[in-house]
Design a protein around this motif. Structure first.
Motif, PDB file in Angstrom:
ATOM      1  N   GLY A  56      39.865  -1.992 -23.627  1.00 18.39           N
ATOM      2  CA  GLY A  56      41.251  -2.427 -24.299  1.00 18.39           C
ATOM      3  C   GLY A  56      42.306  -1.995 -23.395  1.00 18.39           C
ATOM      4  O   GLY A  56      43.198  -2.786 -22.949  1.00 18.39           O
ATOM      5  N   LEU A  57      42.516  -0.764 -23.187  1.00 17.79           N
ATOM      6  CA  LEU A  57      43.312  -0.031 -22.250  1.00 17.79           C
ATOM      7  C   LEU A  57      43.431  -0.675 -20.911  1.00 17.79           C
ATOM      8  O   LEU A  57      44.506  -0.927 -20.393  1.00 17.79           O
ATOM      9  N   GLU A  58      42.312  -0.922 -20.440  1.00 20.64           N
ATOM     10  CA  GLU A  58      42.312  -1.353 -19.160  1.00 20.64           C
ATOM     11  C   GLU A  58      43.075  -3.082 -18.923  1.00 20.64           C
ATOM     12  O   GLU A  58      43.747  -3.416 -18.288  1.00 20.64           O
ATOM     13  N   GLU A  65      50.484  -4.878 -14.631  1.00 23.81           N
ATOM     14  CA  GLU A  65      50.602  -4.814 -13.504  1.00 23.81           C
ATOM     15  C   GLU A  65      50.609  -6.152 -12.747  1.00 23.81           C
ATOM     16  O   GLU A  65      51.224  -6.294 -11.610  1.00 23.81           O
ATOM     17  N   LYS A  66      49.685  -7.024 -13.295  1.00 28.97           N
ATOM     18  CA  LYS A  66      49.467  -8.391 -12.555  1.00 28.97           C
ATOM     19  C   LYS A  66      50.580  -9.537 -12.829  1.00 28.97           C
ATOM     20  O   LYS A  66      50.826 -10.376 -12.287  1.00 28.97           O
ATOM     21  N   ASN A  67      51.404  -8.943 -13.747  1.00 33.90           N
ATOM     22  CA  ASN A  67      52.358 -10.090 -14.327  1.00 33.90           C
ATOM     23  C   ASN A  67      53.632  -9.344 -14.495  1.00 33.90           C
ATOM     24  O   ASN A  67      53.921  -8.907 -15.637  1.00 33.90           O
ATOM     25  N   GLU A  68      54.538  -9.124 -13.715  1.00 34.39           N
ATOM     26  CA  GLU A  68      55.781  -8.501 -13.623  1.00 34.39           C
ATOM     27  C   GLU A  68      56.722  -9.034 -14.678  1.00 34.39           C
ATOM     28  O   GLU A  68      57.875  -8.182 -14.886  1.00 34.39           O
ATOM     29  N   SER A  82      46.672   8.024 -27.962  1.00 32.55           N
ATOM     30  CA  SER A  82      46.398   7.561 -27.040  1.00 32.55           C
ATOM     31  C   SER A  82      47.364   7.893 -25.812  1.00 32.55           C
ATOM     32  O   SER A  82      48.246   7.523 -25.602  1.00 32.55           O
ATOM     33  N   ILE A  83      46.554   8.873 -24.921  1.00 30.42           N
ATOM     34  CA  ILE A  83      47.311   9.206 -23.867  1.00 30.42           C
ATOM     35  C   ILE A  83      47.658   8.229 -22.745  1.00 30.42           C
ATOM     36  O   ILE A  83      48.810   8.058 -22.223  1.00 30.42           O
ATOM     37  N   GLY A  84      46.473   7.341 -22.753  1.00 30.46           N
ATOM     38  CA  GLY A  84      46.700   6.114 -21.671  1.00 30.46           C
ATOM     39  C   GLY A  84      47.946   5.293 -22.223  1.00 30.46           C
ATOM     40  O   GLY A  84      48.692   4.884 -21.290  1.00 30.46           O
ATOM     41  N   LEU A  85      47.969   4.973 -23.375  1.00 34.90           N
ATOM     42  CA  LEU A  85      49.048   4.000 -23.797  1.00 34.90           C
ATOM     43  C   LEU A  85      50.446   4.902 -23.519  1.00 34.90           C
ATOM     44  O   LEU A  85      51.421   4.090 -23.023  1.00 34.90           O
ATOM     45  N   LYS A  86      50.603   5.905 -23.821  1.00 34.32           N
ATOM     46  CA  LYS A  86      51.684   6.777 -23.638  1.00 34.32           C
ATOM     47  C   LYS A  86      52.139   6.659 -22.104  1.00 34.32           C
ATOM     48  O   LYS A  86      53.206   6.547 -21.661  1.00 34.32           O
ATOM     49  N   GLU A  87      51.131   6.789 -21.177  1.00 34.03           N
ATOM     50  CA  GLU A  87      51.617   6.813 -19.804  1.00 34.03           C
ATOM     51  C   GLU A  87      52.071   5.275 -19.491  1.00 34.03           C
ATOM     52  O   GLU A  87      53.005   5.074 -18.534  1.00 34.03           O
ATOM     53  N   LEU A  88      51.269   4.249 -19.944  1.00 29.48           N
ATOM     54  CA  LEU A  88      51.856   3.093 -19.762  1.00 29.48           C
ATOM     55  C   LEU A  88      53.077   2.819 -20.348  1.00 29.48           C
ATOM     56  O   LEU A  88      54.071   2.081 -19.620  1.00 29.48           O
ATOM     57  N   LYS A  91      55.839   3.788 -18.112  1.00 31.59           N
ATOM     58  CA  LYS A  91      56.152   2.998 -16.837  1.00 31.59           C
ATOM     59  C   LYS A  91      56.443   1.676 -17.045  1.00 31.59           C
ATOM     60  O   LYS A  91      57.264   1.098 -16.115  1.00 31.59           O
ATOM     61  N   PHE A  92      56.270   0.941 -17.995  1.00 33.11           N
ATOM     62  CA  PHE A  92      56.506  -0.203 -18.566  1.00 33.11           C
ATOM     63  C   PHE A  92      57.432  -0.075 -19.904  1.00 33.11           C
ATOM     64  O   PHE A  92      57.028  -1.029 -20.861  1.00 33.11           O
ATOM     65  N   ALA A  93      58.322   0.737 -19.969  1.00 38.86           N
ATOM     66  CA  ALA A  93      59.038   0.801 -21.251  1.00 38.86           C
ATOM     67  C   ALA A  93      59.629  -0.620 -21.749  1.00 38.86           C
ATOM     68  O   ALA A  93      59.412  -0.749 -23.120  1.00 38.86           O
ATOM     69  N   GLN A  94      60.150  -1.669 -21.051  1.00 42.88           N
ATOM     70  CA  GLN A  94      60.646  -2.652 -21.541  1.00 42.88           C
ATOM     71  C   GLN A  94      59.802  -3.664 -21.839  1.00 42.88           C
ATOM     72  O   GLN A  94      60.119  -4.693 -22.395  1.00 42.88           O
ATOM     73  N   ARG A  95      58.606  -3.606 -21.210  1.00 45.53           N
ATOM     74  CA  ARG A  95      57.517  -4.850 -21.632  1.00 45.53           C
ATOM     75  C   ARG A  95      56.521  -4.494 -22.425  1.00 45.53           C
ATOM     76  O   ARG A  95      55.377  -5.301 -22.344  1.00 45.53           O
TER      77      ARG A  95
END
Length: 223
Positions: A56-58, A65-68, A82-88, A91-95
């Protein structure tokens, strides 16, 4: 709008509910709302249910990443853990939006649908990725029939089979509005992650009764 559903068993997918693929809106207001949504959210809006880790995280990562231009809603039972979701999110705060959704509490599914409707007004892709095989001290894969417990069967069925169809139920109106507009696809997509062990015809090993039965139910309920 057209709507297309698939079930994904690890790396395989097949189409089903073909009659929904030809469903179209008949009212002008429905079409107007869809066109407005597609213009506003060029690139589409996707929701990944069960996004805290693993596959799910992937999915969330790849969609961002593939659709800007695309927007992603990631849901899980405990977003703050979820550390993974926090990291994303950094990086992608607006999306990227992160929402709490617990498959065992239908009100959280309804709240998620309301939040997506209020912010986006439509949805183009739904991925039901959550599933359970084991939970320490709660649910264990049954290697023998003697280890089967009623509570394990019910819990696995609730999360693996009932959960995805309830999520689809509450997001269905948004998927019908979104269709494939703004994404380059012809239709909206619902993808449910299944597993090979959910196949009745390919059950040669036995065991894992709760998981097998619940995944087989998922395959049948949305096929």
């Amino acid at each position: 709008m057209k709507l297309h559903l698939v079930t994904r068993a690890v790396f395989m997918a097949r189409p089903f509910l073909k009659h929904f693929a030809t469903t179209r809106a008949s009212s002008s207001s429905y079409s107007t709302l869809a066109s407005s949504s597609a213009t506003k959210w060029d690139g589409g809006v996707s929701l990944v249910q069960g996004a805290s880790r693993g596959i799910g995280l992937e999915f969330v990562k790849q969609l961002l990443e593939k659709n800007e231009r695309g927007h992603v809603v990631a849901t899980c039972r405990s977003p703050n853990e979820s550390i993974g979701l926090k990291e994303l999110k950094s990086k992608f705060a607006q999306r990227l939006d992160i929402l709490r959704l617990d498959l065992t509490i239908e009100s959280t599914i309804e709240e998620t649908a309301d939040a997506v409707r209020d912010k986006y007004g439509s949805l183009n892709l739904l991925i039901n990725a959550s599933g359970i095989l084991s939970i320490p001290d709660v649910l264990h894969p049954e290697t023998t029939l003697s280890k089967v417990q009623r509570s394990s069967l019910l819990l696995a069925y609730e999360i693996n089979a009932i959960g995805p169809i309830l999520v689809t139920k509450h997001l269905w109106p948004l998927l019908k509005v979104g269709g494939g507009l703004g994404t380059g696809r012809d239709v909206a997509i619902v993808a449910n992650l299944s597993a090979r062990v959910g196949s009745i015809g390919d059950n040669g090993l036995g065991g894992w009764h709760s998981y097998r039965a619940s995944k087989a139910a998922l395959n049948q309920r949305l096929s």
